[in-house]
Write a protein that holds these residues in place. Sequence first.
Motif, PDB file in Angstrom:
ATOM      1  N   LEU A  62       0.811  -1.207   0.000  1.00 17.70           N
ATOM      2  CA  LEU A  62       0.000   0.000   0.000  1.00 17.70           C
ATOM      3  C   LEU A  62       0.849   1.264   0.000  1.00 17.70           C
ATOM      4  O   LEU A  62       0.525   2.236  -0.682  1.00 17.70           O
ATOM      5  N   GLY A  63       1.944   1.277   0.753  1.00 20.97           N
ATOM      6  CA  GLY A  63       2.810   2.440   0.789  1.00 20.97           C
ATOM      7  C   GLY A  63       3.404   2.655   2.164  1.00 20.97           C
ATOM      8  O   GLY A  63       2.849   2.227   3.177  1.00 20.97           O
ATOM      9  N   GLU A  64       4.529   3.359   2.196  1.00 17.85           N
ATOM     10  CA  GLU A  64       5.245   3.566   3.457  1.00 17.85           C
ATOM     11  C   GLU A  64       4.804   4.842   4.164  1.00 17.85           C
ATOM     12  O   GLU A  64       4.848   4.923   5.393  1.00 17.85           O
ATOM     13  N   THR A  65       4.393   5.852   3.409  1.00 19.16           N
ATOM     14  CA  THR A  65       4.005   7.118   4.017  1.00 19.16           C
ATOM     15  C   THR A  65       2.489   7.251   4.025  1.00 19.16           C
ATOM     16  O   THR A  65       1.771   6.570   3.263  1.00 19.16           O
ATOM     17  N   ASP A 102      -2.816   6.981   1.470  1.00 16.07           N
ATOM     18  CA  ASP A 102      -4.059   7.666   1.098  1.00 16.07           C
ATOM     19  C   ASP A 102      -4.302   7.594  -0.407  1.00 16.07           C
ATOM     20  O   ASP A 102      -5.447   7.420  -0.860  1.00 16.07           O
ATOM     21  N   ALA A 103      -3.237   7.725  -1.193  1.00 16.91           N
ATOM     22  CA  ALA A 103      -3.376   7.630  -2.649  1.00 16.91           C
ATOM     23  C   ALA A 103      -3.828   6.236  -3.067  1.00 16.91           C
ATOM     24  O   ALA A 103      -4.626   6.085  -4.005  1.00 16.91           O
ATOM     25  N   GLY A 104      -3.330   5.206  -2.382  1.00 14.96           N
ATOM     26  CA  GLY A 104      -3.752   3.845  -2.682  1.00 14.96           C
ATOM     27  C   GLY A 104      -5.215   3.612  -2.354  1.00 14.96           C
ATOM     28  O   GLY A 104      -5.977   3.066  -3.165  1.00 14.96           O
ATOM     29  N   TYR A 105      -5.631   4.018  -1.169  1.00 14.01           N
ATOM     30  CA  TYR A 105      -7.044   3.879  -0.800  1.00 14.01           C
ATOM     31  C   TYR A 105      -7.944   4.578  -1.825  1.00 14.01           C
ATOM     32  O   TYR A 105      -8.960   4.032  -2.262  1.00 14.01           O
ATOM     33  N   ARG A 164     -20.229  -0.978 -25.829  1.00 16.44           N
ATOM     34  CA  ARG A 164     -19.858  -0.688 -24.445  1.00 16.44           C
ATOM     35  C   ARG A 164     -19.205   0.686 -24.349  1.00 16.44           C
ATOM     36  O   ARG A 164     -18.389   1.052 -25.183  1.00 16.44           O
ATOM     37  N   GLN A 165     -19.556   1.404 -23.308  1.00 18.99           N
ATOM     38  CA  GLN A 165     -18.945   2.700 -23.035  1.00 18.99           C
ATOM     39  C   GLN A 165     -17.572   2.477 -22.434  1.00 18.99           C
ATOM     40  O   GLN A 165     -17.410   1.667 -21.523  1.00 18.99           O
ATOM     41  N   VAL A 166     -16.557   3.180 -22.921  1.00 16.12           N
ATOM     42  CA  VAL A 166     -15.202   3.056 -22.390  1.00 16.12           C
ATOM     43  C   VAL A 166     -14.940   4.224 -21.454  1.00 16.12           C
ATOM     44  O   VAL A 166     -15.058   5.387 -21.841  1.00 16.12           O
ATOM     45  N   ILE A 167     -14.592   3.894 -20.213  1.00 12.70           N
ATOM     46  CA  ILE A 167     -14.346   4.902 -19.191  1.00 12.70           C
ATOM     47  C   ILE A 167     -12.917   4.738 -18.680  1.00 12.70           C
ATOM     48  O   ILE A 167     -12.538   3.664 -18.196  1.00 12.70           O
ATOM     49  N   GLY A 168     -12.129   5.771 -18.766  1.00 17.88           N
ATOM     50  CA  GLY A 168     -10.764   5.726 -18.263  1.00 17.88           C
ATOM     51  C   GLY A 168     -10.699   6.138 -16.803  1.00 17.88           C
ATOM     52  O   GLY A 168     -11.335   7.117 -16.402  1.00 17.88           O
ATOM     53  N   VAL A 169      -9.966   5.389 -16.013  1.00 18.33           N
ATOM     54  CA  VAL A 169      -9.720   5.743 -14.615  1.00 18.33           C
ATOM     55  C   VAL A 169      -8.205   5.807 -14.410  1.00 18.33           C
ATOM     56  O   VAL A 169      -7.455   5.008 -14.962  1.00 18.33           O
ATOM     57  N   ASP A 170      -7.768   6.749 -13.612  1.00 19.43           N
ATOM     58  CA  ASP A 170      -6.337   6.929 -13.382  1.00 19.43           C
ATOM     59  C   ASP A 170      -5.756   5.676 -12.722  1.00 19.43           C
ATOM     60  O   ASP A 170      -6.152   5.312 -11.617  1.00 19.43           O
ATOM     61  N   ALA A 171      -4.836   5.032 -13.419  1.00 17.20           N
ATOM     62  CA  ALA A 171      -4.259   3.775 -12.931  1.00 17.20           C
ATOM     63  C   ALA A 171      -2.815   3.925 -12.485  1.00 17.20           C
ATOM     64  O   ALA A 171      -2.162   2.924 -12.174  1.00 17.20           O
ATOM     65  N   THR A 172      -2.297   5.155 -12.439  1.00 16.40           N
ATOM     66  CA  THR A 172      -0.887   5.323 -12.088  1.00 16.40           C
ATOM     67  C   THR A 172      -0.601   4.836 -10.672  1.00 16.40           C
ATOM     68  O   THR A 172       0.446   4.218 -10.425  1.00 16.40           O
ATOM     69  N   GLU A 173      -1.513   5.086  -9.731  1.00 17.62           N
ATOM     70  CA  GLU A 173      -1.295   4.632  -8.366  1.00 17.62           C
ATOM     71  C   GLU A 173      -1.448   3.117  -8.250  1.00 17.62           C
ATOM     72  O   GLU A 173      -0.825   2.481  -7.397  1.00 17.62           O
ATOM     73  N   LEU A 174      -2.267   2.519  -9.106  1.00 17.87           N
ATOM     74  CA  LEU A 174      -2.385   1.056  -9.124  1.00 17.87           C
ATOM     75  C   LEU A 174      -1.085   0.430  -9.624  1.00 17.87           C
ATOM     76  O   LEU A 174      -0.529  -0.486  -8.994  1.00 17.87           O
TER      77      LEU A 174
END
Length: 343
Positions: free
Chosen positions: A26-29, A34-37, A313-323
């Motif tokens: 999940l992260g050290e800080t 919070d970004a992961g959650y 189908r509708q294509v919806i982009g979600v920010d995956a950088t944190e994933l």
Amino acid sequence: MTWHMPAETAPQDRIWMAFPREGQTLGETSAERDAGYAAWAHVASTIAGFQPVSMIVDPTEMARAKRMLSSEITLHERTIDDFWMRDPGPTFVHGPDGALAAVDWVFNGWGGGDWTASGNDRDLARFIADLTGVPVVPSLLVNEGGGIHVDGEGTVLLTETVQLDPDRNPNLDRGRVAEEIARTLGATKAIWLPRGLERDYDTFGTRGHVDIVACMPSPGVILLHDQRDPSHPDHAVMQGIRAQLAAETDAKGRSFEIIDLPAPETLTDAHGPVDWSYVNHLVINDAVIACAFNEPRADTQAQEILAAAYPGRQVIGVDATELFARGGGVHCITQQQPKPRAS
């Protein structure tokens, strides 16, 4: 009994996820955590706008999950180790009568790296099967949902460095793995890719999951990760895989139409070459939840390709950088539960 895993485009009842809990992934800080959650919650809320979402939540995170998730998402409390639902969760299949069942692979934490614990996740598939009221299909194969992809007509994509990993299945060869895959998923044609993307062999990697490399949006068609920059190690990796797939046929004897899905322009982060991939999308009943990387040109191009591959189908982009910073994408943190099939 013959089991059959439907294509991911088959009608679904719900999507299963797991809410993050504190740990190395999940992260050290506090900012990283919070970004992961937030990333997991955003994916869940996006899916819930289309169809039901069920979320497994560790007891230590139930209060946070209730704060961050809408009431339309069903929460189930259970102790877990990791939260990449695609892998320790069940792989749902149909029986001969069309009724639903859940394959329970052996999960050992992607080969048992010292950074992960898997004891609390090993019975997760059975737990979810009990919640859904479906029988369990037990398997002794060490495997993960992100390490397989089927077309629903007998073809499965596998990776030699996953199912034949000596830290997963030291006593199995291609033939024995293929037999077990045929028994549990009904796949009669196994296509073995030699490896996955370079970053996936780092400490927190899966050692070659196929779900960031290739998928089959429809029978006879492959969406393929395309790293076009020769300076990136995946350029050579994907050239070899593309050549292999161009010479392959599926379970019905068809040659593949290969659709290249260009990688984002970002090549590296603080840890080296990235494995950002638009292949790692989730198909739901009326939409495709696509990974996005804050690159307007590349994100738009990928979403246009996905829209053509999944008409209607509708294509919806979600920010995956944190994933991806934690080792995976939208497909990795979700698992579809298909509807029973009419007999």
